[in-house]
Design a protein around this motif. Structure first.
Motif, PDB file in Angstrom:
ATOM      1  N   LEU A 142     -13.627  -4.019   2.253  1.00 40.05           N
ATOM      2  CA  LEU A 142     -13.346  -2.721   2.832  1.00 40.05           C
ATOM      3  C   LEU A 142     -12.802  -1.675   2.060  1.00 40.05           C
ATOM      4  N   ALA A 143     -12.345  -2.127   0.843  1.00 37.15           N
ATOM      5  CA  ALA A 143     -11.897  -0.898  -0.085  1.00 37.15           C
ATOM      6  C   ALA A 143     -12.913  -0.418  -0.886  1.00 37.15           C
ATOM      7  N   ALA A 144     -14.149  -1.267  -1.074  1.00 34.69           N
ATOM      8  CA  ALA A 144     -15.216  -0.717  -1.875  1.00 34.69           C
ATOM      9  C   ALA A 144     -16.048   0.184  -0.813  1.00 34.69           C
ATOM     10  N   ARG A 145     -15.790   0.061   0.479  1.00 35.70           N
ATOM     11  CA  ARG A 145     -16.544   0.777   1.423  1.00 35.70           C
ATOM     12  C   ARG A 145     -15.647   2.245   1.830  1.00 35.70           C
ATOM     13  N   GLY A 146     -14.470   2.526   0.960  1.00 31.75           N
ATOM     14  CA  GLY A 146     -13.854   3.553   1.108  1.00 31.75           C
ATOM     15  C   GLY A 146     -12.407   3.560   1.789  1.00 31.75           C
ATOM     16  N   ALA A 147     -12.157   2.479   2.545  1.00 33.78           N
ATOM     17  CA  ALA A 147     -10.925   2.289   3.181  1.00 33.78           C
ATOM     18  C   ALA A 147      -9.390   2.399   2.712  1.00 33.78           C
ATOM     19  N   ARG A 148      -8.524   3.000   3.333  1.00 35.00           N
ATOM     20  CA  ARG A 148      -7.074   2.801   3.122  1.00 35.00           C
ATOM     21  C   ARG A 148      -6.974   1.346   3.510  1.00 35.00           C
ATOM     22  N   VAL A 149      -6.823   0.376   2.533  1.00 33.62           N
ATOM     23  CA  VAL A 149      -6.454  -1.120   3.061  1.00 33.62           C
ATOM     24  C   VAL A 149      -4.924  -1.227   2.730  1.00 33.62           C
ATOM     25  N   ILE A 150      -4.153  -1.910   3.937  1.00 27.85           N
ATOM     26  CA  ILE A 150      -2.976  -2.214   3.746  1.00 27.85           C
ATOM     27  C   ILE A 150      -2.915  -3.856   3.704  1.00 27.85           C
ATOM     28  N   LEU A 151      -2.497  -4.295   2.778  1.00 34.19           N
ATOM     29  CA  LEU A 151      -2.222  -6.036   2.567  1.00 34.19           C
ATOM     30  C   LEU A 151      -0.878  -6.125   3.027  1.00 34.19           C
ATOM     31  N   ALA A 152      -0.832  -6.652   4.215  1.00 33.72           N
ATOM     32  CA  ALA A 152       0.220  -7.290   4.837  1.00 33.72           C
ATOM     33  C   ALA A 152       0.449  -8.538   4.691  1.00 33.72           C
ATOM     34  N   CYS A 153       1.383  -8.844   3.804  1.00 38.70           N
ATOM     35  CA  CYS A 153       1.699 -10.362   3.191  1.00 38.70           C
ATOM     36  C   CYS A 153       3.372 -10.616   2.998  1.00 38.70           C
ATOM     37  N   ARG A 154       3.603 -11.850   3.190  1.00 35.06           N
ATOM     38  CA  ARG A 154       4.884 -12.348   3.043  1.00 35.06           C
ATOM     39  C   ARG A 154       5.297 -12.429   1.555  1.00 35.06           C
ATOM     40  N   ASP A 155       4.307 -12.813   0.516  1.00 35.38           N
ATOM     41  CA  ASP A 155       4.759 -12.801  -0.668  1.00 35.38           C
ATOM     42  C   ASP A 155       4.269 -11.508  -1.429  1.00 35.38           C
ATOM     43  N   LEU A 156       5.254 -10.650  -1.739  1.00 33.82           N
ATOM     44  CA  LEU A 156       4.876  -9.361  -2.122  1.00 33.82           C
ATOM     45  C   LEU A 156       4.423  -9.476  -3.625  1.00 33.82           C
ATOM     46  N   ARG A 157       4.942 -10.448  -4.375  1.00 37.15           N
ATOM     47  CA  ARG A 157       4.612 -10.486  -5.896  1.00 37.15           C
ATOM     48  C   ARG A 157       2.951 -10.675  -6.042  1.00 37.15           C
ATOM     49  N   ARG A 158       2.548 -11.643  -5.224  1.00 35.71           N
ATOM     50  CA  ARG A 158       1.308 -11.909  -5.226  1.00 35.71           C
ATOM     51  C   ARG A 158       0.261 -10.814  -4.464  1.00 35.71           C
ATOM     52  N   ALA A 159       0.907 -10.373  -3.544  1.00 35.97           N
ATOM     53  CA  ALA A 159       0.172  -9.252  -2.760  1.00 35.97           C
ATOM     54  C   ALA A 159       0.116  -8.049  -3.836  1.00 35.97           C
ATOM     55  N   GLU A 160       0.976  -7.868  -4.577  1.00 36.65           N
ATOM     56  CA  GLU A 160       1.028  -6.481  -5.646  1.00 36.65           C
ATOM     57  C   GLU A 160      -0.098  -6.778  -6.644  1.00 36.65           C
ATOM     58  N   GLN A 161      -0.322  -8.351  -6.909  1.00 37.78           N
ATOM     59  CA  GLN A 161      -1.253  -8.589  -7.980  1.00 37.78           C
ATOM     60  C   GLN A 161      -2.709  -8.653  -7.388  1.00 37.78           C
ATOM     61  N   ALA A 162      -2.924  -8.909  -5.919  1.00 37.42           N
ATOM     62  CA  ALA A 162      -4.029  -8.721  -5.522  1.00 37.42           C
ATOM     63  C   ALA A 162      -4.533  -7.374  -5.174  1.00 37.42           C
ATOM     64  N   ALA A 163      -3.360  -6.495  -4.744  1.00 38.65           N
ATOM     65  CA  ALA A 163      -3.746  -5.003  -4.660  1.00 38.65           C
ATOM     66  C   ALA A 163      -4.291  -4.397  -5.970  1.00 38.65           C
ATOM     67  N   GLU A 164      -3.590  -4.940  -7.022  1.00 43.65           N
ATOM     68  CA  GLU A 164      -4.061  -4.180  -8.403  1.00 43.65           C
ATOM     69  C   GLU A 164      -5.464  -4.849  -8.709  1.00 43.65           C
ATOM     70  N   GLU A 165      -5.701  -5.918  -8.509  1.00 46.01           N
ATOM     71  CA  GLU A 165      -7.091  -6.588  -8.809  1.00 46.01           C
ATOM     72  C   GLU A 165      -8.077  -5.798  -7.847  1.00 46.01           C
ATOM     73  N   ILE A 166      -7.963  -5.364  -6.694  1.00 47.94           N
ATOM     74  CA  ILE A 166      -8.849  -4.832  -5.749  1.00 47.94           C
ATOM     75  C   ILE A 166      -9.025  -3.444  -6.280  1.00 47.94           C
ATOM     76  N   ARG A 167      -7.901  -2.735  -6.467  1.00 51.66           N
ATOM     77  CA  ARG A 167      -8.058  -1.425  -6.831  1.00 51.66           C
ATOM     78  C   ARG A 167      -8.940  -1.343  -8.167  1.00 51.66           C
ATOM     79  N   ARG A 168      -8.631  -2.310  -9.154  1.00 54.99           N
ATOM     80  CA  ARG A 168      -9.248  -2.426 -10.482  1.00 54.99           C
ATOM     81  C   ARG A 168     -10.818  -2.584 -10.168  1.00 54.99           C
ATOM     82  N   SER A 169     -11.174  -3.538  -9.279  1.00 53.50           N
ATOM     83  CA  SER A 169     -12.515  -3.868  -9.058  1.00 53.50           C
ATOM     84  C   SER A 169     -13.275  -2.959  -8.302  1.00 53.50           C
ATOM     85  N   THR A 170     -12.551  -2.035  -7.383  1.00 58.43           N
ATOM     86  CA  THR A 170     -13.422  -1.206  -6.412  1.00 58.43           C
ATOM     87  C   THR A 170     -13.291   0.157  -6.902  1.00 58.43           C
TER      88      THR A 170
END
Length: 332
Positions: A68-96
Motif C-alpha cells: 500500500l505504501a508503494a501505491r502512495g498511501a500514508r501507512v500507519i503501522l499500529a504495533c506493540r513492539d515499537l523498536r521492530r515497528a520502526e525497523q519495518a517502517a524504515e525498510e518499507i520507506r527504503r524499498s518503496t
C-alpha cells in the motif's frame, strides 16, 4: 561384457533417478504455484489515502504495508513492539520510496492502549480510508490480557472490535472507506460459546480457542457490514493462507510432533508473507467491492464461510456481548 552391462545398468538407474527428480521438481513447482493462490493485479493508486494496519512490524501485515505504501498511501503501522515497528517502517520507506510511513503504539491486549491509540489518531489525523485488522495470536497457552480476557479472543477479536468502533467516525467522514479483518479458514469448526467465551468452565484448548476467535472475526465483519450499510463504509474479512510467519510459534510447544513436521521441507510449500498479503491488499483496493460488504475472501476471490459464520443471530449477540465486555456504550 559384464562390465558394459554394469555400466548400462548404472546409466539407466541415473536416468530413472533424474526423471524422478525432474518430476518431483515439476510437481513441487506446480503445487507451490497452486498454494500461492491469487495475486492482486489491481493497479489502483492510494495517493492521498490513509491506511492503518495492526500488527504490521512483520509477516503479512508488514508486506501489506509495503504494497500500500508503494501505491502512495500514508501507512500507519499500529504495533506493540515499537523498536521492530520502526525497523519495518524504515525498510518499507527504503524499498518503496514512500517516506509517509509512520509508527504508532498499539497493544491490542490492553483496552487502555486501544482507547489511547484511537484518541491520538482522531485528534491528529484528517482521514482514515482503510483500517486493516491484521494482528493476531495463534494457539498460545491460556494467558490473560491486561483486562482479564483469554488472550486469543481478547487480541484477535475484542481489541479489534473496540478499535474499529472507536475509529468509525473517521471512517464515515472519509467514505468511501473500508475495514478489512484478517480471519482464517480455521473458523470452520469454530463455535461461539457466549456463556463461556474465556474457557472458565471448559477445559482450555488452544485450537478451540483460536477457532472461536477466528469465527468471531467473521461474524464481526458481517455484523459491522450490516450496521454500516448506507454509510459508505464497507467491511470484509479474509483467509490469507498458510503462511511462513512467526504466528505459529506456539504450535511447536503445544504439539511437538506438529512442530517437527513444520520444520521439514514442507515449509517450502507454504505461502511467503508477500503472497499471504495479497488478499488483504485486494480487499483494501479492489474497485467495486463495496457491493460485497460483509463477505469473506481468500486467494483474491470471494469464498463461502462456515454455517456458523452465516448465523446472523449469533453475530448480533456476539456484538452485544463484545460491547459489554469492552465497556463500549455507543456502537455503530
Amino acid at each position: 561384457m559384464d562390465l558394459d552391462s554394469g555400466r548400462q545398468g548404472h546409466g539407466a538407474l541415473l536416468l530413472r533417478c533424474g526423471a524422478l527428480l525432474g518430476a518431483a521438481l515439476f510437481c513441487t513447482a506446480v503445487l507451490r504455484r497452486w498454494i500461492a493462490g491469487g495475486v492482486c493485479r489491481c493497479s489502483v493508486r492510494m495517493d492521498g489515502k490513509t491506511v492503518v494496519i495492526t500488527g504490521s512490524n512483520s509477516g503479512i501485515g508488514k508486506e501489506t504495508g509495503r504494497d500500500l505504501a508503494a501505491r502512495g498511501a500514508r501507512v500507519i503501522l499500529a504495533c506493540r513492539d515499537l523498536r521492530r515497528a520502526e525497523q519495518a517502517a524504515e525498510e518499507i520507506r527504503r524499498s518503496t520510496g514512500n517516506q509517509n510511513v509512520v509508527v504508532r503504539h498499539l497493544d491490542l491486549a490492553s483496552l487502555y492502549s486501544v482507547r489511547q491509540f484511537a484518541k491520538d489518531f482522531l485528534d491528529s489525523e484528517d482521514r482514515l480510508d482503510v483500517l486493516i485488522n491484521n494482528a493476531g495470536v495463534m494457539m498460545c497457552p491460556k494467558w490473560l490480557t491486561e483486562d482479564g480476557f483469554e488472550t486469543q479472543l481478547g487480541v484477535n477479536h475484542l481489541g479489534h472490535f473496540l478499535l474499529t468502533n472507536l475509529l468509525v467516525p473517521k471512517l464515515k467522514s472519509s467514505a468511501p472507506s473500508r475495514v478489512v479483518t484478517v480471519s482464517s479458514i480455521a473458523h470452520w469448526g469454530g463455535r461461539i460459546h457466549l456463556d463461556d467465551l474465556f474457557f472458565n468452565r471448559r477445559r482450555y484448548s488452544p485450537l478451540e480457542s483460536y477457532r472461536q476467535s477466528k469465527l468471531a472475526n467473521v461474524l464481526f465483519a458481517k455484523e459491522l457490514a450490516r450496521r454500516l450499510r448506507g454509510s459508505g463504509v464497507s467491511s470484509f474479512c479474509l483467509h490469507p493462507g498458510v503462511i511462513r510467519t512467526q504466528l505459529g510459534r506456539h504450535v511447536h510447544s503445544w504439539v511437538p510432533l506438529l512442530g517437527i513436521l513444520l520444520s521439514l521441507p514442507s515449509l517450502l510449500l507454504m505461502k511467503t508473507p508477500s503472497q499471504g498479503s495479497q488478499t488483504s491488499v485486494y480487499c483494501a483496493v479492489r474497485p467495486g467491492l463495496e457491493e460485497r460488504s460483509g463477505c469473506y475472501f481468500s486467494d483474491c476471490a470471494e469464498k463461502e464461510v462456515s454455517p456458523e459464520g452465516r448465523d446472523n443471530a449469533v453475530a448480533r449477540r456476539l456484538w452485544e456481548e463484545s460491547a459489554r465486555l469492552v465497556e463500549l456504550k455507543e456502537t455503530c
